[in-house]
Enzyme design. Structure first.
Site, PDB file in Angstrom:
ATOM      1  N   ASN A  13       1.027  -1.006   0.053  1.00 22.34           N
ATOM      2  CA  ASN A  13      -0.031   0.075  -0.161  1.00 22.34           C
ATOM      3  C   ASN A  13       0.994   1.294   0.150  1.00 22.34           C
ATOM      4  O   ASN A  13       1.557   1.577   0.989  1.00 22.34           O
ATOM      5  CB  ASN A  13      -0.872  -0.079   1.193  1.00 22.34           C
ATOM      6  CG  ASN A  13      -1.808   1.076   1.244  1.00 22.34           C
ATOM      7  OD1 ASN A  13      -1.815   2.040   0.436  1.00 22.34           O
ATOM      8  ND2 ASN A  13      -2.461   1.600   2.293  1.00 22.34           N
ATOM      9  N   LYS A  15       0.176   4.279  -0.107  1.00 24.42           N
ATOM     10  CA  LYS A  15      -0.464   5.268   0.429  1.00 24.42           C
ATOM     11  C   LYS A  15      -0.271   6.583  -0.584  1.00 24.42           C
ATOM     12  O   LYS A  15      -0.377   6.496  -1.821  1.00 24.42           O
ATOM     13  CB  LYS A  15       0.068   5.906   1.793  1.00 24.42           C
ATOM     14  CG  LYS A  15       0.246   4.390   2.693  1.00 24.42           C
ATOM     15  CD  LYS A  15       0.266   4.339   4.042  1.00 24.42           C
ATOM     16  CE  LYS A  15       0.190   3.210   4.779  1.00 24.42           C
ATOM     17  NZ  LYS A  15       0.135   3.143   6.244  1.00 24.42           N
ATOM     18  N   HIS A  98      -9.201   1.516   4.874  1.00 22.91           N
ATOM     19  CA  HIS A  98      -7.873   1.627   5.656  1.00 22.91           C
ATOM     20  C   HIS A  98      -8.072   2.482   6.971  1.00 22.91           C
ATOM     21  O   HIS A  98      -8.899   3.541   6.855  1.00 22.91           O
ATOM     22  CB  HIS A  98      -6.928   2.220   4.712  1.00 22.91           C
ATOM     23  CG  HIS A  98      -5.380   2.138   5.318  1.00 22.91           C
ATOM     24  ND1 HIS A  98      -4.765   3.034   6.180  1.00 22.91           N
ATOM     25  CD2 HIS A  98      -4.524   1.092   5.103  1.00 22.91           C
ATOM     26  CE1 HIS A  98      -3.767   2.660   6.421  1.00 22.91           C
ATOM     27  NE2 HIS A  98      -3.427   1.530   5.895  1.00 22.91           N
ATOM     28  N   GLU A 100      -6.309   5.240   7.752  1.00 18.44           N
ATOM     29  CA  GLU A 100      -6.078   6.231   7.552  1.00 18.44           C
ATOM     30  C   GLU A 100      -7.323   6.978   6.977  1.00 18.44           C
ATOM     31  O   GLU A 100      -7.749   8.162   6.956  1.00 18.44           O
ATOM     32  CB  GLU A 100      -4.813   6.426   6.462  1.00 18.44           C
ATOM     33  CG  GLU A 100      -3.690   6.481   7.486  1.00 18.44           C
ATOM     34  CD  GLU A 100      -2.515   5.490   6.609  1.00 18.44           C
ATOM     35  OE1 GLU A 100      -2.677   5.638   5.398  1.00 18.44           O
ATOM     36  OE2 GLU A 100      -1.600   5.027   7.201  1.00 18.44           O
ATOM     37  N   GLU A 170      -5.078  -4.875  10.529  1.00 20.79           N
ATOM     38  CA  GLU A 170      -4.119  -3.820  10.844  1.00 20.79           C
ATOM     39  C   GLU A 170      -4.282  -3.016  12.091  1.00 20.79           C
ATOM     40  O   GLU A 170      -5.123  -2.038  12.267  1.00 20.79           O
ATOM     41  CB  GLU A 170      -3.997  -2.698   9.597  1.00 20.79           C
ATOM     42  CG  GLU A 170      -3.813  -3.259   8.229  1.00 20.79           C
ATOM     43  CD  GLU A 170      -3.113  -2.255   7.173  1.00 20.79           C
ATOM     44  OE1 GLU A 170      -2.062  -2.461   6.792  1.00 20.79           O
ATOM     45  OE2 GLU A 170      -3.718  -1.257   7.148  1.00 20.79           O
ATOM     46  N   GLY A 176       2.877   2.246  10.758  1.00 21.29           N
ATOM     47  CA  GLY A 176       4.051   3.322  10.411  1.00 21.29           C
ATOM     48  C   GLY A 176       4.594   3.890  11.778  1.00 21.29           C
ATOM     49  O   GLY A 176       5.193   4.917  11.831  1.00 21.29           O
ATOM     50  N   SER A 216       3.883  -2.195  10.216  1.00 23.98           N
ATOM     51  CA  SER A 216       5.136  -2.055  10.533  1.00 23.98           C
ATOM     52  C   SER A 216       5.683  -3.373  10.460  1.00 23.98           C
ATOM     53  O   SER A 216       6.575  -4.033  10.685  1.00 23.98           O
ATOM     54  CB  SER A 216       5.518  -1.821  11.784  1.00 23.98           C
ATOM     55  OG  SER A 216       5.218  -0.237  12.095  1.00 23.98           O
TER      56      SER A 216
HETATM   57  P1  13P Z   1       3.391   0.280   7.609  1.00 25.19           P
HETATM   58  O1  13P Z   1       3.745  -0.759   6.955  1.00 25.19           O
HETATM   59  O2  13P Z   1       3.942   1.630   6.973  1.00 25.19           O
HETATM   60  O3  13P Z   1       3.350   0.486   9.101  1.00 25.19           O
HETATM   61  O4  13P Z   1       2.054   0.619   6.929  1.00 25.19           O
HETATM   62  C1  13P Z   1       1.018  -0.604   7.284  1.00 25.19           C
HETATM   63  C2  13P Z   1      -0.408  -0.211   6.461  1.00 25.19           C
HETATM   64  O5  13P Z   1      -0.948   0.675   6.920  1.00 25.19           O
HETATM   65  C3  13P Z   1      -0.436  -0.940   5.202  1.00 25.19           C
HETATM   66  O6  13P Z   1      -1.923  -0.607   4.965  1.00 25.19           O
END
Ligand code: 13P
Length: 256
Positions: A13, A15, A98, A100, A170, A176, A216
């Protein structure tokens, strides 16, 4: 059916990262590194990168996904992109719900459900994200939260349609932050989600569905995470932006 019969899926992803011009060379670098993967490989990219990603991945084992879509097919919805539009481009996957999107853009379980419905109706495969925030984990309500998110998101989705659904657990506190869930924590919640699917549908559906872990996950910890019985691959943020790291995770899933 057990883990060995489920197809693991490693999905990146991106982002809000990489331009169309950066997309092609990245994929050219990635292609040979994942060419012999024994798992599905997906990269979910910003809308503006989709065309470049589709062209660069053509003829390879890398599939392309979007990071969101709207449920209406067309109309006065400025700034939105419909599932039909993605399908018409030949995009096979889309991330929905997601954390976010939920935290910054007002997504609720209900709008996630509408997007899941719209995406399935357009023939897309959905990567549905669920996960608790830190306070909820500390309050001991992780299962309630993740169970509710899963149930509401899948409202109106039939057992037959579940082959178009991947679930990504997640935990928000792990995204992150460099603070990965332990393999046991990931296993515990992924297993719980499987019991929710068994309740909603049946044991066959529960055993067949791919449930990823995300948060992560990287080239160092992927091995242990994907070796867990109920962890069928991962949804990768930061590490998916670096071809070597992402391909190392693909290798871990191919072995796991
Ligand atoms: P990270 O791997 O950067 O922690 O992000 C995970 C994520 O949100 C994947 O959708």
């Amino acid at each position: 059916m057990n883990k060995s019969l489920r197809k693991a899926v490693i999905a990146g992803n991106w982002k809000m990262n990489k331009t169309p011009a950066e997309t092609k060379p990245f994929i050219e670098e990635l292609k040979p590194l994942v060419a012999d993967a024994d798992c599905d490989v997906v990269i979910c990219v910003p809308f503006v990168d989709l065309q470049a990603a589709l062209e660069a991945t053509e003829g390879s084992n890398i599939k392309v996904g979007a990071e969101n879509c709207y449920w209406e097919k067309s109309g006065a919805f400025s700034g939105e992109v419909s599932a039909d539009m993605l399908a018409s481009m030949g995009v096979p996957y889309v991330v929905i719900g997601h954390s976010e999107r939920r935290a910054y853009f007002g997504e609720t379980d209900e709008t996630v459900n509408k997007r899941v419905r719209g995406a399935i109706d357009s023939g897309l495969t959905v990567i549905l994200c669920v996960g608790e925030v830190l306070e909820q984990r500390e309050q001991g309500i992780t299962e309630e939260i993740v169970g509710m998110q899963t149930k509401v998101a899948l409202g109106g989705v039939s057992k037959e349609e579940l082959d178009k659904v991947i679930i990504a657990y997640e935990p928000v506190w792990a995204i992150g932050t460099g603070k990965t869930a332990t393999p046991d924590q990931a296993q515990e919640v992924n297993h719980y989600i499987r019991t929710v699917i068994a309740d909603l549908y049946d044991e066959e559906a529960a055993q067949a569905i791919t449930i990823q872990y995300g948060g992560s996950m990287n080239d160092k910890n992927a091995d242990e995470l994907v070796s867990k019985e109920d962890v069928d691959g991962g949804l990768i943020g930061g590490a998916s932006l670096v071809a070597e790291k992402f391909s190392a995770i693909v290798k871990a899933a191919s072995n796991g």
